[in-house]
Design a protein around this motif. Structure first.
Motif: not given
Length: 273
Positions: A218-223, A231-243, A245-250
């Motif tokens: 079980h994971y918290s939302r933040h965790g 993960h490297s796929a996200q670490l190498t994204m454009d920072p704006v797109k990464r942010a 994507m995180r908001e949409e998942m959140n």
């Protein structure tokens, strides 16, 4: 392009070394026990000698050390190695292909979430020369996915940002029995695909065998989000797109967090003679 050839991704982890160590999961205890049991220490009572390659922040190395093994870690990233050293691990900073063993040999050579970052045509012959008689190579991956329809929603977000669609984890177990049983309950499953490491091992005269270790988590939302974004796929994204994507998942993850399942894969292999 092979994973090990994508150096931008391979070298992206140092900037998040602390988060990586905090949010990446440990390996199932049964997997670690199986791994260490494969480290035949030979005659006498000495403890097994383990070389942990691409050790990162030492997540697997610590688990192996805690069984009583003598562990040496090899890690190319200085920031990741610094975290591992803070745990009392012996770490040598080097890419494995260039690492100098200086005549040392080991009962087990392990890769935790890292074998895809080395060139198998270079690494596997080198590993053969590092193993004591009866020793083993161990490749381990955690493969953690959300349970239920939330997985589909999060995969849909990921596919929009990464273009190639959702893909199986590098650790997805590819044994026929697991895939067949899954296909029986999920008609739209693809034909089972063998894990690429198996073909690489056989081509270099290793005899591999797979095991899968399942655990419910079980994971918290933040965790969950913090793990996904190490993960490297996200670490190498454009920072704006990464942010974004995180908001949409959140927005998709309930406030109480999510249930997940880890189908951790272990491939043990010995040199064929």
């Amino acid at each position: 392009m092979e994973y090990f050839e994508n150096r931008e991704r391979a070298e992206s982890f140092g900037e998040v070394a602390t988060d990586y160590d905090t949010y990446r999961p440990i390996y199932p205890a049964a997997l670690v026990s199986t791994m260490i049991n494969a480290a035949e220490a030979g005659p006498g009572s000495r403890v097994p000698r383990v070389l942990d390659v691409g050790s990162g922040t030492g997540i697997l190395a610590v688990q192996l050390r805690d069984t009583g093994a003598e562990v040496l870690a090899v890690e190319p990233d200085e920031e990741m190695a610094a975290v591992a050293r803070s745990k009392g691990l012996d770490v040598e900073i080097s890419g494995f292909e260039d690492w100098n063993a200086r005549g040392r040999t080991f009962d087990l050579v392990s890769f935790g979430q890292s074998f895809h970052w080395v060139d198998p045509l270079v690494a596997l012959p080198k590993i053969r020369g590092l193993l004591e008689p009866g020793g083993s190579l161990a490749l381990a991956w955690n493969d953690i996915e959300p349970c239920g329809e939330l997985r589909e929603r999060l995969d849909a977000i990921s596919s929009r940002f990464h273009g190639g669609g959702a893909s199986a984890s590098l650790g997805t177990a590819a044994n026929q029995e697991t895939a067949t049983n899954s296909a029986a309950t999920t008609p739209d499953n693809f034909e089972p695909v063998e894990h690429p490491a198996l073909a690489q091992l056989r081509a270099m005269n290793f005899t591999p065998r797979e095991s899968t270790f399942t655990e419910d988590l079980h994971y918290s939302r933040h965790g969950w989000l913090s793990m996904v974004f190490t993960h490297s796929a996200q670490l190498t994204m454009d920072p704006v797109k990464r942010a974004v994507m995180r908001e949409e998942m959140n927005a998709e993850i309930p406030t109480e967090g999510l249930a997940a399942r880890n189908e951790a894969l272990l491939i043990l292999a010995q040199p064929s003679h």
